[in-house]
Scaffold this motif. Structure first.
Motif, PDB file in Angstrom:
ATOM      1  N   THR A  26      51.174  45.349  39.144  1.00  0.00           N
ATOM      2  CA  THR A  26      52.041  46.017  40.086  1.00  0.00           C
ATOM      3  C   THR A  26      51.598  47.600  39.620  1.00  0.00           C
ATOM      4  OG1 THR A  26      53.612  44.244  39.903  1.00  0.00           O
ATOM      5  CG2 THR A  26      54.379  46.605  40.871  1.00  0.00           C
ATOM      6  N   PHE A  62      42.260  47.349  52.592  1.00  0.00           N
ATOM      7  CA  PHE A  62      43.812  47.094  52.578  1.00  0.00           C
ATOM      8  C   PHE A  62      44.666  48.679  52.399  1.00  0.00           C
ATOM      9  CE2 PHE A  62      47.296  47.229  49.504  1.00  0.00           C
ATOM     10  CZ  PHE A  62      48.260  46.533  50.268  1.00  0.00           C
ATOM     11  N   SER A  94      49.218  43.411  48.151  1.00  0.00           N
ATOM     12  CA  SER A  94      50.317  43.608  48.916  1.00  0.00           C
ATOM     13  C   SER A  94      51.011  45.025  48.736  1.00  0.00           C
ATOM     14  CB  SER A  94      51.469  42.496  48.879  1.00  0.00           C
ATOM     15  OG  SER A  94      51.806  42.501  47.721  1.00  0.00           O
ATOM     16  N   ALA A  95      51.955  45.481  49.435  1.00  0.00           N
ATOM     17  CA  ALA A  95      52.348  46.657  49.378  1.00  0.00           C
ATOM     18  C   ALA A  95      54.186  46.609  49.716  1.00  0.00           C
ATOM     19  CB  ALA A  95      51.777  47.862  50.092  1.00  0.00           C
ATOM     20  N   ALA A  96      54.865  47.263  48.811  1.00  0.00           N
ATOM     21  CA  ALA A  96      56.271  47.577  49.337  1.00  0.00           C
ATOM     22  C   ALA A  96      56.420  49.093  49.145  1.00  0.00           C
ATOM     23  CB  ALA A  96      57.235  46.935  48.143  1.00  0.00           C
ATOM     24  N   ARG A 153      50.861  45.560  44.881  1.00  0.00           N
ATOM     25  CA  ARG A 153      50.591  44.499  43.949  1.00  0.00           C
ATOM     26  C   ARG A 153      49.208  43.995  44.123  1.00  0.00           C
ATOM     27  NH1 ARG A 153      55.684  40.745  43.195  1.00  0.00           N
ATOM     28  NH2 ARG A 153      53.910  39.380  42.993  1.00  0.00           N
ATOM     29  N   ARG A 172      44.528  39.058  46.341  1.00  0.00           N
ATOM     30  CA  ARG A 172      45.853  39.153  47.025  1.00  0.00           C
ATOM     31  C   ARG A 172      46.186  40.452  46.787  1.00  0.00           C
ATOM     32  NH1 ARG A 172      46.257  34.614  44.836  1.00  0.00           N
ATOM     33  NH2 ARG A 172      48.008  35.121  43.529  1.00  0.00           N
TER      34      ARG A 172
END
Length: 115
Positions: free
Chosen positions: A112, A13, A53-55, A60, A51
């Motif tokens: 987070t 990821f 995810s990235a911002a 996360r 799971r």
């Protein structure tokens, strides 16, 4: 999914992210993913789903497991036989942490991290 497989998933990821993660951030991500997976296996019997995810400013990590029991800290075993360090490390590394029950049973632990 084993803790080792979770670490590989975190690394793969991270390889997709642009700009790349700083070394310390990658280490923190890998540690959190590994500890969450190990805790789910040890205390809940399985990892149902991981799971990632990235911002722009955050990462996360969400792990689902089959237990309704929320994670609980315990006194670390300084002799190394029983652990007790993982949940404490997760709490220290997390910018935020949430545990929610899933419909139909089980829970999600959502962490987070700062990117």
């Amino acid at each position: 999914m084993s803790a080792a497989e979770a670490r590989v998933a975190a690394s793969e990821f991270a390889d997709t992210l642009h700009p790349p993660l700083a070394v310390r951030t990658l280490q923190n991500l890998t540690l959190v993913v590994s500890e969450l997976a190990a805790n789910a296996l040890r205390h809940a019997g399985a990892v149902r789903e991981l799971r990632l995810s990235a911002a722009a400013n955050t990462l996360r990590v969400a792990i689902d497991d089959p237990s309704d029991t929320p994670p609980q800290g315990r006194a670390p075993d300084w002799n190394g036989a029983r652990g007790g360090f993982g949940w404490m490390m997760i709490q220290r590394l997390a910018d935020s942490l949430a545990v929610t029950r899933r419909p139909g049973g089980g829970k999600t632990v959502l962490v987070t991290l700062a990117r």
